[in-house]
Design an enzyme around this catalytic site. Structure first.
Site, PDB file in Angstrom:
ATOM      1  N   CYS A 103       0.927  -1.268  -0.192  1.00 31.54           N
ATOM      2  CA  CYS A 103       0.067   0.074   0.155  1.00 31.54           C
ATOM      3  C   CYS A 103       0.839   1.231  -0.145  1.00 31.54           C
ATOM      4  O   CYS A 103       1.422   1.506  -0.998  1.00 31.54           O
ATOM      5  CB  CYS A 103      -0.959  -0.201   1.060  1.00 31.54           C
ATOM      6  SG  CYS A 103      -2.386   1.181   1.016  1.00 31.54           S
TER       7      CYS A 103
ATOM      8  N   HIS B  28      -3.721  -5.421   1.378  1.00 34.13           N
ATOM      9  CA  HIS B  28      -3.413  -5.638   2.574  1.00 34.13           C
ATOM     10  C   HIS B  28      -4.008  -7.067   3.085  1.00 34.13           C
ATOM     11  O   HIS B  28      -5.016  -7.490   2.357  1.00 34.13           O
ATOM     12  CB  HIS B  28      -4.203  -4.505   3.881  1.00 34.13           C
ATOM     13  CG  HIS B  28      -3.702  -3.450   3.702  1.00 34.13           C
ATOM     14  ND1 HIS B  28      -2.534  -3.087   4.265  1.00 34.13           N
ATOM     15  CD2 HIS B  28      -4.225  -2.354   3.208  1.00 34.13           C
ATOM     16  CE1 HIS B  28      -2.171  -1.880   4.099  1.00 34.13           C
ATOM     17  NE2 HIS B  28      -3.503  -1.011   3.446  1.00 34.13           N
TER      18      HIS B  28
END
Length: 483
Positions: free
Chosen positions: A329, A427
């Site tokens: 991310c 994630h």
């Protein structure tokens, strides 16, 4: 319907743990129960079934209750992006950044969101199990409170007060907290739970008797300290390791000031063949097989911090010696050529040069990307699932060699031509056992033992429910739940 609230004498007293335990305990009895936290401040979040964002602890509590996570379970989420400010998320959607003073004035509006969500949950479930935040005795925060007693008074629900004996001073915590409440709030406290007790309960009994006599409130039970217990942390980093067998793969994670979703690394901490090290400020990155750049709530500021710590040079040296580098991310965004934030979404508007390891640039946009996704990890073509929470959109030639091919037809992330650097927005990718094993082999581990993280989390939730049965007054608890 019944609402029961758990409040703590301090942060990390065990509120999340007890709510999780009670949700699973009630589910075992066939009771439909929903978890609820009016206001949460955390950088660990999850994507819900209705496409919003809530605190990760409430997603785990939903699992304990046998429900899909929903934005009503955490209607107000605050994600700090500085020491005095945070992104404010209402009903799963970011509405903007506020400093502490501005948010204090906004609480009246946030309160309506809280009560709306609670009403919807209460209409669908006979029991709503509520988690407070911090302590109800924080005097400076009592005006307009929506997180603790202010909420309990608004919906007229009983409260269990939990305290951590492992910290010391448990009787002072309980009696002092009760003394700082108003008379109506004191009357609302239905009993105490003492958490993390080690030793002979007979030695504690005189204190319990005194506490009940002094306050007129029952002690609902004493929960023992659980060794080797794992439940995803709401905010604080859990650096405990499980026992390692043989030669372990060395993984280093730089801890950034606004690190987010560090629960990504729990499957690695608990893996018997991974030696995971969190590297804090002022510490050098140790020799490692794999360095992972984590998610970040303030990517440009955290990248500046990384450079100030001398970690960029350490990463370059790590790559020269053949080590592997993974960015997740915000960590993915750092790997590119540039990060542009023209709207000032994560701090002062501007641009920052990236690490220049992958040929793409990132533009932060006002609309946050929130998705639960599944697909195939290009490494070994194995299934992977996870979730996306990011404002950045990446564009550049490196994305033509993606890390993940998603089931919805999109591609995600990138892998460098030499195979040393990999970045992804996903994630939770280490929770997919086959994907985790493929990534560990890519990082240099030979024979990889598969760990089924979801099964492990289920076992830990069941351990908590067992503790409720064994150590708490279940008769009184059933009464408090309206059963």
């Amino acid at each position: 319907m019944t609402t029961l609230m758990v409040q703590g004498t301090t942060s990390d007293a065990g509120k999340s743990t007890l709510v999780t335990a009670l949700c699973r305990w009630l589910r075992r009895q066939g009771v439909s129960v929903a978890p609820f936290k009016p206001q949460n401040m955390a950088l660990n979040s999850a994507v819900t079934a209705d496409g919003g964002e809530i605190g990760r602890a409430q997603a785990v509590q939903a699992q304990a209750a046998g429900l899909a996570p929903h934005t009503d379970m955490n209607p107000v989420l605050l994600k700090p992006n500085s020491d005095t400010g945070a992104q404010v998320i209402i009903h799963g959607r970011a509405i903007g950044n506020m400093d502490a003073v501005a948010y204090h004035d906004y609480k009246r509006i946030a309160r309506e969101a809280v009560l709306e969500s609670h009403a919807r949950l209460a209409a669908r479930h006979p029991v709503v199990m509520v988690e407070g935040a911090g302590s109800p005795a924080e005097i400076n925060l009592r005006a307009g409170d929506i997180a603790n007693m202010g909420f309990a008074e608004a919906v007229d629900c009983p409260v269990i007060l939990i305290a951590d004996i492992d910290k010391g001073g448990v009787f002072a915590h309980l009696v002092g907290t009760l003394a700082l409440l108003s008379e109506s709030e004191q009357a609302r406290v239905a009993g105490f739970v003492i958490n993390r007790f080690r030793g002979d309960i007979a030695l504690l009994q005189p204190g319990l008797d005194w506490l009940e006599q002094r306050t007129g409130k029952p002690v609902l039970g004493v929960l023992p300290y659980l060794m080797d217990f794992h439940l995803e942390a709401e905010d604080a980093i859990d650096a405990r390791q499980s026992a390692k067998s043989g030669e372990a793969l060395r993984v280093a994670v730089p801890v950034l000031p606004r690190i987010s979703n560090h629960t990504d690394f729990d499957p690695l901490r608990l893996h018997p063949q991974v030696d995971l090290r969190f590297v804090g400020p002022g510490q050098p990155i140790p020799p490692a097989d794999l360095i992972v750049l984590p998610g970040s709530k303030s990517v440009r500021a955290d990248l500046a911090h990384l450079r100030a710590q001398g970690w960029e040079a350490a990463i370059q040296r790590h790559l020269r010696y053949g080590g592997k580098l993974l960015g997740i991310c915000g960590g993915l965004q750092m790997l590119g050529q540039r990060i542009d934030d023209p709207l000032g979404l994560e701090g002062p508007a501007g641009s920052s040069p990236g690490l220049g390891l992958l040929d793409f640039a990132t533009l932060l946009e006002a609309e946050k990307q929130l998705r639960n996704v599944a697909g195939r990890l290009v490494l070994e073509d194995v299934p992977v699932a996870g979730y996306e929470i990011h404002a950045g959109v990446c564009q550049g030639p490196a994305l033509a060699n993606p890390a993940v091919r998603l089931d919805d037809g999109r591609v995600d992330g990138a892998i460098s031509a030499d195979g040393q650097v990999l970045g992804t927005y996903l994630h939770g990718l280490f929770e997919s056992s086959l994907a985790c094993a493929a990534l560990l082999r890519w990082a240099g581990l030979g024979e990889v033992e598969q760990v089924h993280y979801h099964a492990l989390r289920e076992r830990e939730i069941d351990r908590l429910a067992d503790l409720v049965e064994a150590h708490l007054d279940v008769g009184r608890l059933r009464g408090l739940c309206g059963l």
